[in-house]
Scaffold this motif. Structure first.
Motif, PDB file in Angstrom:
ATOM      1  N   ASN A 120      -1.124  22.391   0.098  1.00 18.96           N
ATOM      2  CA  ASN A 120      -2.263  22.740  -0.738  1.00 18.96           C
ATOM      3  C   ASN A 120      -2.156  24.135  -1.355  1.00 18.96           C
ATOM      4  O   ASN A 120      -2.887  24.457  -2.294  1.00 18.96           O
ATOM      5  CB  ASN A 120      -3.565  22.667   0.071  1.00 18.96           C
ATOM      6  CG  ASN A 120      -3.804  21.305   0.684  1.00 18.96           C
ATOM      7  OD1 ASN A 120      -3.730  21.145   1.884  1.00 18.96           O
ATOM      8  ND2 ASN A 120      -4.070  20.291  -0.141  1.00 18.96           N
ATOM      9  N   GLY A 151      -5.496  14.937   3.152  1.00 15.75           N
ATOM     10  CA  GLY A 151      -5.580  16.260   2.549  1.00 15.75           C
ATOM     11  C   GLY A 151      -5.054  16.322   1.130  1.00 15.75           C
ATOM     12  O   GLY A 151      -4.884  17.415   0.585  1.00 15.75           O
ATOM     13  N   PHE A 152      -4.798  15.172   0.516  1.00 10.56           N
ATOM     14  CA  PHE A 152      -4.368  15.123  -0.874  1.00 10.56           C
ATOM     15  C   PHE A 152      -5.531  14.675  -1.759  1.00 10.56           C
ATOM     16  O   PHE A 152      -6.439  13.970  -1.316  1.00 10.56           O
ATOM     17  CB  PHE A 152      -3.199  14.150  -1.043  1.00 10.56           C
ATOM     18  CG  PHE A 152      -1.873  14.690  -0.590  1.00 10.56           C
ATOM     19  CD1 PHE A 152      -1.074  15.414  -1.468  1.00 10.56           C
ATOM     20  CD2 PHE A 152      -1.440  14.486   0.704  1.00 10.56           C
ATOM     21  CE1 PHE A 152       0.159  15.912  -1.048  1.00 10.56           C
ATOM     22  CE2 PHE A 152      -0.209  14.981   1.132  1.00 10.56           C
ATOM     23  CZ  PHE A 152       0.586  15.703   0.252  1.00 10.56           C
ATOM     24  N   PRO A 153      -5.505  15.052  -3.041  1.00 15.14           N
ATOM     25  CA  PRO A 153      -6.613  14.700  -3.936  1.00 15.14           C
ATOM     26  C   PRO A 153      -6.558  13.251  -4.411  1.00 15.14           C
ATOM     27  O   PRO A 153      -5.528  12.581  -4.312  1.00 15.14           O
ATOM     28  CB  PRO A 153      -6.425  15.663  -5.116  1.00 15.14           C
ATOM     29  CG  PRO A 153      -4.949  15.913  -5.151  1.00 15.14           C
ATOM     30  CD  PRO A 153      -4.512  15.926  -3.714  1.00 15.14           C
ATOM     31  N   ASN A 199      -8.453  19.294   5.154  1.00 18.15           N
ATOM     32  CA  ASN A 199      -7.237  19.519   4.398  1.00 18.15           C
ATOM     33  C   ASN A 199      -6.023  19.193   5.269  1.00 18.15           C
ATOM     34  O   ASN A 199      -6.167  18.771   6.418  1.00 18.15           O
ATOM     35  CB  ASN A 199      -7.181  20.947   3.826  1.00 18.15           C
ATOM     36  CG  ASN A 199      -7.088  22.021   4.912  1.00 18.15           C
ATOM     37  OD1 ASN A 199      -6.558  21.802   5.996  1.00 18.15           O
ATOM     38  ND2 ASN A 199      -7.610  23.205   4.610  1.00 18.15           N
ATOM     39  N   THR A 231      -6.168  18.424   9.469  1.00 20.60           N
ATOM     40  CA  THR A 231      -6.266  17.020   9.852  1.00 20.60           C
ATOM     41  C   THR A 231      -5.878  16.738  11.299  1.00 20.60           C
ATOM     42  O   THR A 231      -6.618  16.019  12.003  1.00 20.60           O
ATOM     43  CB  THR A 231      -5.453  16.141   8.892  1.00 20.60           C
ATOM     44  OG1 THR A 231      -5.960  16.306   7.565  1.00 20.60           O
ATOM     45  CG2 THR A 231      -5.559  14.677   9.276  1.00 20.60           C
ATOM     46  N   LEU A 287      -9.220  14.858   0.227  1.00 15.70           N
ATOM     47  CA  LEU A 287      -9.342  16.305   0.087  1.00 15.70           C
ATOM     48  C   LEU A 287     -10.798  16.767   0.099  1.00 15.70           C
ATOM     49  O   LEU A 287     -11.228  17.609  -0.674  1.00 15.70           O
ATOM     50  CB  LEU A 287      -8.654  16.788  -1.196  1.00 15.70           C
ATOM     51  CG  LEU A 287      -8.371  18.289  -1.306  1.00 15.70           C
ATOM     52  CD1 LEU A 287      -7.550  18.797  -0.148  1.00 15.70           C
ATOM     53  CD2 LEU A 287      -7.694  18.607  -2.625  1.00 15.70           C
ATOM     54  N   SER A 288     -11.576  16.181   0.994  1.00 16.93           N
ATOM     55  CA  SER A 288     -12.989  16.570   1.069  1.00 16.93           C
ATOM     56  C   SER A 288     -13.450  16.764   2.507  1.00 16.93           C
ATOM     57  O   SER A 288     -14.281  17.637   2.778  1.00 16.93           O
ATOM     58  CB  SER A 288     -13.870  15.513   0.391  1.00 16.93           C
ATOM     59  OG  SER A 288     -13.688  14.238   0.982  1.00 16.93           O
TER      60      SER A 288
END
Length: 383
Positions: free
Chosen positions: A201, A33-35, A70, A74, A66-67
């Motif tokens: 987020n 969930g991180f970019p 999130n 998860t 992050l696609s």
């Protein structure tokens, strides 16, 4: 022409999405969930690289940063097979992962002294060994969520990152603090502040809009979550502790059991690399971000004596609260004995990791020898 029902349309859409992101039998989907560019995303790419290398190319991992899911999505998404591997944060689901959260809530004990540099590596090692080998109730919880646990990393030390100076105990009164775990929420309230629970987020917009006054997290999050622009003041050493409620790359249990033993072995061994990298890189990047913050004009402060003393006193007293809370609210059995077992492991790992905070290769070999080499790929997660 017959009109399709909304339920059927939703099912068709879900099927189409699954097809578009599905992995082949020898390629697993990993959701974080991180970019892209964050420590967690780089960790995922390292796990993918090492898994392919250690499996001789037989098993590949495709990373979705992050696609796909999130942070909040998860755990259930991994349980339900939307992803095959995932970055799971147990504190977001306190009842489902109560036994793992019990141990993670004790992280402040690692930062009571003035020298906190070795705490992340020690906590990561202690948490991983505890959940793998010393906590059958933790393993039972993972099984109930259709997951297989593959290790815990630890963040850098938690400090205050705020919209205004919070240096004294009086400054903390009435401030709204973002809490990512229950123990940090209790800290906020003990300082006469207000705890605000929200996923990582959402921190940027909450600070930008004044919904939060401060966040409690490591300085690595300044770049991981792009928080430089909404942070004005930093206070080091408080609240202390770190985030240890991280299951770095849990596997969907159904997928895990379908893999050949050699591929399970590759994932286990790759996890030694990812656990060491995550813990090392969180500290390294946090130090780098702190220097960048100073250069950007963000004020970096030491806490006043009254705030530091109150924070450490809270950490010492909170152990009793942790035992009572997890026993009464979440039904954890033998909580006091579990706290004792974890504290013994923490002391062991403080000795093992002393002086290794900046030695990534040494930390990787230590985690591999002390933990991951002892996980039996033929039986682990197969019941």
């Amino acid at each position: 022409m017959r009109i399709l029902s909304s339920r059927l349309l939703a099912a068709l859409a879900a099927t189409a999405f699954a097809v578009s992101t599905s992995a082949s039998a020898d390629t697993l989907k990993l959701a974080t969930g991180f970019p892209t560019g964050s420590v967690a995303a780089e960790l995922a790419e390292l796990l993918a690289k090492k898994t392919e290398e250690l499996s001789g190319g037989d098993l590949k991992v495709k990373v979705f940063a992050l696609s796909l899911l999130n942070l909040k999505e998860t755990p259930p998404g991994l349980r339900d097979g939307i992803a095959d591997l995932g970055y799971v944060l147990p504190p977001y689901y306190p009842a489902e992962y109560a036994n793992s959260n019990l141990a993670a809530d004790l992280s402040m004990l690692a930062t009571l002294g003035d020298d906190q540099s070795g705490a992340p590596a020690a906590v990561a090692g202690a948490m991983s060994e505890y959940v793998f080998f010393n906590c059958p109730d933790c393993q039972k919880e993972w099984k109930q969520q259709n997951q297989v646990y593959l290790g815990t990393g630890a963040s850098g030390i938690y400090i205050l990152q705020c919209r205004m100076p919070v240096i004294t105990l009086a400054d903390a009164k009435g401030k709204k603090f973002r809490s990512g775990a229950a123990n940090f929420g209790r800290w906020a309230e003990a300082m006469d502040g207000i705890k605000v629970s929200m996923p990582g987020n959402e921190i940027y917009s909450a600070l930008e809009q004044g919904v939060l006054d401060c966040g409690m997290y490591s300085t690595a999050e300044l770049s991981n979550l792009q928080l430089f622009d909404v942070t004005k003041d930093i206070t080091r050493r408080v609240p202390g502790g770190l985030f240890a409620g991280i299951a770095l790359n849990n596997a969907n249990r159904d997928v895990w059991q379908e893999l050949p033993e050699a591929q399970r072995r590759a994932l286990i061994d790759a996890s030694a690399y990812s656990t060491a990298f995550f813990t090392y890189e969180y500290v390294r990047r946090g130090d780098e971000n702190l220097e960048k913050a100073k250069a950007m004009g963000i004020s970096v402060n030491e806490p006043a004596a009254d705030l530091l003393d109150a924070s450490r006193e809270f950490a010492r007293n909170d152990v009793k609260t942790i035992v009572e809370t997890f026993t009464n609210d979440y039904g954890v059995e033998n909580a006091e004995a579990k706290v004792k077992a974890f504290r013994e492991l923490l002391a062991k790992w403080e000795g093992l990791t002393a002086g290794m905070g900046d030695d990534l290769d040494g930390l990787t070999k230590l985690f591999a020898a002390e933990i991951y080499s002892k996980v039996d790929a033929s039986t682990y997660g197969m019941d």
